[in-house]
Design a protein around this motif. Structure first.
Motif, PDB file in Angstrom:
ATOM      1  N   ASP A  66       0.816  -1.205   0.000  1.00 27.63           N
ATOM      2  CA  ASP A  66       0.000   0.000   0.000  1.00 27.63           C
ATOM      3  C   ASP A  66       0.856   1.265   0.000  1.00 27.63           C
ATOM      4  O   ASP A  66       0.393   2.340  -0.370  1.00 27.63           O
ATOM      5  CB  ASP A  66      -0.980   0.007   1.179  1.00 27.63           C
ATOM      6  N   ASP A  67       2.117   1.125   0.416  1.00 25.72           N
ATOM      7  CA  ASP A  67       3.029   2.276   0.468  1.00 25.72           C
ATOM      8  C   ASP A  67       4.348   1.836  -0.156  1.00 25.72           C
ATOM      9  O   ASP A  67       5.094   1.057   0.443  1.00 25.72           O
ATOM     10  CB  ASP A  67       3.219   2.714   1.921  1.00 25.72           C
ATOM     11  N   MET A 104      -0.669   4.754  -0.936  1.00 21.36           N
ATOM     12  CA  MET A 104      -2.112   4.553  -1.051  1.00 21.36           C
ATOM     13  C   MET A 104      -2.661   4.123   0.310  1.00 21.36           C
ATOM     14  O   MET A 104      -3.171   3.025   0.501  1.00 21.36           O
ATOM     15  CB  MET A 104      -2.406   3.543  -2.156  1.00 21.36           C
ATOM     16  N   GLU A 135      -3.290   9.750   1.839  1.00 16.78           N
ATOM     17  CA  GLU A 135      -3.912  10.379   0.670  1.00 16.78           C
ATOM     18  C   GLU A 135      -5.222  11.079   1.003  1.00 16.78           C
ATOM     19  O   GLU A 135      -5.750  11.823   0.176  1.00 16.78           O
ATOM     20  CB  GLU A 135      -4.171   9.330  -0.423  1.00 16.78           C
ATOM     21  N   GLN A 165     -13.142   8.466  -3.844  1.00 17.65           N
ATOM     22  CA  GLN A 165     -12.020   9.033  -4.587  1.00 17.65           C
ATOM     23  C   GLN A 165     -12.090  10.558  -4.575  1.00 17.65           C
ATOM     24  O   GLN A 165     -11.065  11.232  -4.740  1.00 17.65           O
ATOM     25  CB  GLN A 165     -11.980   8.500  -6.023  1.00 17.65           C
ATOM     26  N   LEU A 194      -9.850  12.102  -1.802  1.00 22.34           N
ATOM     27  CA  LEU A 194      -8.397  11.983  -1.868  1.00 22.34           C
ATOM     28  C   LEU A 194      -7.784  13.335  -2.216  1.00 22.34           C
ATOM     29  O   LEU A 194      -8.343  14.108  -3.000  1.00 22.34           O
ATOM     30  CB  LEU A 194      -7.999  10.940  -2.913  1.00 22.34           C
ATOM     31  N   GLU A 243      -0.538  12.743  -4.035  1.00 25.76           N
ATOM     32  CA  GLU A 243      -0.368  11.673  -5.016  1.00 25.76           C
ATOM     33  C   GLU A 243       0.870  11.910  -5.880  1.00 25.76           C
ATOM     34  O   GLU A 243       1.218  13.067  -6.169  1.00 25.76           O
ATOM     35  CB  GLU A 243      -1.617  11.594  -5.906  1.00 25.76           C
ATOM     36  N   PRO A 299      -5.136   6.517  -7.402  1.00 26.58           N
ATOM     37  CA  PRO A 299      -4.936   5.074  -7.241  1.00 26.58           C
ATOM     38  C   PRO A 299      -5.465   4.244  -8.395  1.00 26.58           C
ATOM     39  O   PRO A 299      -4.784   3.317  -8.858  1.00 26.58           O
ATOM     40  CB  PRO A 299      -5.687   4.772  -5.937  1.00 26.58           C
ATOM     41  N   TYR A 311      -3.181   3.950 -11.267  1.00 27.79           N
ATOM     42  CA  TYR A 311      -1.894   3.295 -11.021  1.00 27.79           C
ATOM     43  C   TYR A 311      -1.939   1.798 -11.321  1.00 27.79           C
ATOM     44  O   TYR A 311      -0.921   1.203 -11.667  1.00 27.79           O
ATOM     45  CB  TYR A 311      -1.481   3.517  -9.568  1.00 27.79           C
ATOM     46  N   ALA A 322      -8.419   4.994  -0.540  1.00 29.64           N
ATOM     47  CA  ALA A 322      -7.483   4.629  -1.603  1.00 29.64           C
ATOM     48  C   ALA A 322      -7.802   3.278  -2.229  1.00 29.64           C
ATOM     49  O   ALA A 322      -7.207   2.933  -3.261  1.00 29.64           O
ATOM     50  CB  ALA A 322      -6.050   4.635  -1.069  1.00 29.64           C
ATOM     51  N   TYR A 323      -8.733   2.523  -1.627  1.00 27.73           N
ATOM     52  CA  TYR A 323      -9.162   1.292  -2.292  1.00 27.73           C
ATOM     53  C   TYR A 323      -9.943   1.578  -3.577  1.00 27.73           C
ATOM     54  O   TYR A 323     -10.360   0.662  -4.283  1.00 27.73           O
ATOM     55  CB  TYR A 323      -9.964   0.403  -1.340  1.00 27.73           C
ATOM     56  N   ILE A 344      -8.506   2.234  -5.921  1.00 24.24           N
ATOM     57  CA  ILE A 344      -7.599   1.657  -6.914  1.00 24.24           C
ATOM     58  C   ILE A 344      -8.331   0.642  -7.773  1.00 24.24           C
ATOM     59  O   ILE A 344      -7.982   0.400  -8.937  1.00 24.24           O
ATOM     60  CB  ILE A 344      -6.383   1.001  -6.229  1.00 24.24           C
TER      61      ILE A 344
END
Length: 593
Positions: A153-154, A179, A183, A211, A214, A219, A231, A234, A259-260, A262
């Motif tokens: 996650d980081d 993430m 964020e 989102q 964030l 970021e 995220p 990415y 941040a999920y 993503i």
């Protein structure tokens, strides 16, 4: 760094339900009996020490759920959905051994009913590294860390510019990709900065588009566009959400950080309703986040349970809009994970007993709590008549290690990295930078400023020669060797370890495989963690039960990456639409294909 981890290593759990109005979830072997949604004769009751207070669970009086009831009685129906559905529930930290122990000691529990009526894969493994982020990404994409580009996650990326960069010429590349709660617009707020009143009780009013919460300034920046990378931008592969949403079906998910998102696809809208209250925000107890007290973790998890029940009823997570039961939805639990990690909570001992198998009282209470919540979900499905059309898949993002208290060696890796950098500068006095550009807070994953093989070999040799003193389960001094590692993959070997090119800008330049019992932490607040490659980090449960599934115990090695194509199979969609299936050959679980 994520406050969740506090510089430590170790594991997580997941469950999936697939519902249909036809009663056929997946083709089963003709010789095997089919199973209906199981019924536990009496859900397990959490021990008083681990049960949330009455105010912990959302109720009908909660502002965001005035129309909803927190009981398992069906409420006014939402919009009917004529298609199939999959419900995924992740029990972070759950091992296959935990499931086996719990069922043996609680034969009338919900989990016992689940494994007694379907397929049980007793040799299932999550991703490596066994962090929550690549673990969850794997289940929804079918991709390993090397394939998805998500290692933790980081992490660090050698080709991006640091967060906040506004001038993208003449700037040296290399950036942290965090993430985590870092964020969030407001990482101290449960709603991540949305500004809701009445928290935490009103958290179900949180947006389904987190989102938007964030902070772009936190970021990393794309050198081509000089714009922040969210995220969802990415992720290198598509997910089941992309495919299911593109088919015109409703999608939803609940997890622990905004941040999920993503998983939200390149379009940024593949998940119609993402409920992601920030778990590392300030909790009602001063000085704590929601992971520092197991009762608080259960309170936090209960909000997401209510969101799932609202969605079973055909509403969005807040129970304010009828959308129909999602085709894919679910949540993750954190209660078992904190029951494994915390030395104690509210005067109750955490972790396992001396044998490393029997849960201690805190962990036992957390398992009881989760079993009761799973029972609520099953009961709600039954109340709505969906139990006859539901397939349940139970698995995990990751496990947790160590389980045996005597194995624990807590090592502060901060001084190790500082000493490594000092040794590098002593050998290379003209070096303008430290050797280590970035390291994770849970595992020995290093990104180096000097990416030469010589630099990677230097780091490997130094780490394997390094000795020191950590502390044991009681906080007493405990010597360690080889920096707490059993093996080190460096440079081209690290790239090969993840199946990527050495020039790939995302992969760690050095991977240290921890000795059993090593937990990298600067304090004494953790007795276990996840992120490593030991069996206890990666051995997770995987159970599939429901109409159309066989009753069998399968000992073949399987991976949680196979959950993603299996979800699509259960929804009568083509698993080959997954990038990971097309290019990497990930397959549907045995007896589901």
């Amino acid at each position: 760094m994520s406050r969740k981890k506090m510089r430590t290593i170790a594991a997580a759990g997941a469950a999936v339900l697939a519902c249909t109005t036809t009663g056929v979830a997946a083709a089963a072997p003709t010789e095997a009996p089919t199973a209906a949604m199981p019924t536990a004769s009496a859900p397990a009751t959490a021990t008083p020490s681990a049960t949330p207070t009455a105010s912990a669970t959302p109720t009908a009086s909660t502002p965001a759920t005035a129309a909803a009831s927190a009981t398992t009685t069906a409420t006014a129906p939402g919009t009917a959905d004529s298609g199939k559905h999959v419900l995924l529930v992740s029990v972070d930290g759950l091992h296959q051994a935990d499931l086996a122990w719990y069922v043996a000691n609680n034969p009338k529990s919900t989990m016992a009913a689940l494994i007694g009526s379907g397929l049980q894969y007793t040799s299932a493994h999550t991703t490596n590294p066994s962090d929550s982020f690549p673990g969850m990404v794997a289940q929804f994409t079918g991709a390993t860390a090397g394939q998805s580009g998500v290692y933790y996650d980081d992490t660090f990326n050698h080709s991006l510019f640091p967060a906040g960069t506004t001038k993208c010429t003449g700037t040296a590349p290399g950036a942290e990709v965090a993430m985590t709660e870092a964020e969030d617009k407001n990482q101290k707020a449960l709603d991540a900065g949305q500004g809701l009143s009445g928290l935490p009780g009103n958290i179900l009013a949180m947006t389904g588009k987190p989102q938007t919460l964030l902070n772009p300034a936190a970021e990393p920046v794309d050198p081509k566009t000089c714009k922040p990378i969210a995220p969802n931008q990415y992720l290198m592969v598509n997910s089941v959400f992309d495919i299911i949403h593109a088919a015109g079906k409703v999608t939803a998910w609940s997890d622990k950080h905004p941040a999920y998102s993503i998983l939200d696809g390149k379009s940024g809208n593949a998940i119609d309703d993402l409920f992601a209250p920030e778990i590392n925000s300030d909790a009602p107890i001063a000085g704590d986040d929601w992971t520092q007290d197991n009762k608080l973790t259960q309170q936090y998890d209960s909000y997401k349970v209510q969101a799932v029940i609202n969605e079973i009823d055909g509403y969005d997570h807040s129970h304010t809009k009828q959308v129909g039961e999602p085709a894919i939805f679910g949540m993750n639990f954190q209660s078992v994970s904190t029951g494994q990690k915390l030395p104690a909570s509210d005067g109750v001992t955490g972790g396992y007993q001396a044998d490393g198998v029997t849960p201690g009282p805190l962990l036992k209470g957390a398992l009881d709590y989760v079993d009761t919540q799973l029972g609520k979900m099953v009961s709600e499905l039954k109340a709505r008549g969906e139990d006859k059309n539901t397939t349940f898949i139970l698995s995990a993002k990751h496990g947790q290690s160590p389980t045996k208290p005597s194995d624990l060696t807590r090592i502060d890796d901060g001084p190790i990295i500082s000493a490594l950098n000092a040794a590098w500068k002593a050998k290379n006095p003209n070096a303008s930078q430290n050797l280590v550009a970035f390291t994770t807070d849970d595992a020995m994953l290093l990104w180096l400023n000097d990416r030469s093989q010589a630099a990677a070999d230097f780091a490997k040799q130094w780490l394997l020669a390094n000795k020191g003193t950590g502390n044991d389960i009681n906080g007493n001094a405990k010597p360690y060797t080889a920096s707490g590692l059993t093996a080190v993959h460096a440079g081209t070997d690290a790239a090969a370890y993840f199946g990527v090119s050495p020039s790939d800008p995302r992969h760690p330049d050095l991977v240290g495989v921890a000795q059993v019992g090593t937990v990298f932490t600067g304090g004494k607040s953790k007795i276990a963690e996840h992120g490593g490659a030991n069996p206890a980090d990666r051995d997770v449960p995987l159970v599939v039960t429901g109409p159309g599934t066989a009753k069998a115990v399968i000992g073949d090695n399987v991976n949680t990456t196979q959950i993603a194509p299996s979800i699509l199979k259960l929804l009568d969609m083509d698993p080959q639409k997954l990038d990971a299936a097309k290019s990497n050959g990930v397959t549907v679980l045995p007896k589901l294909g």
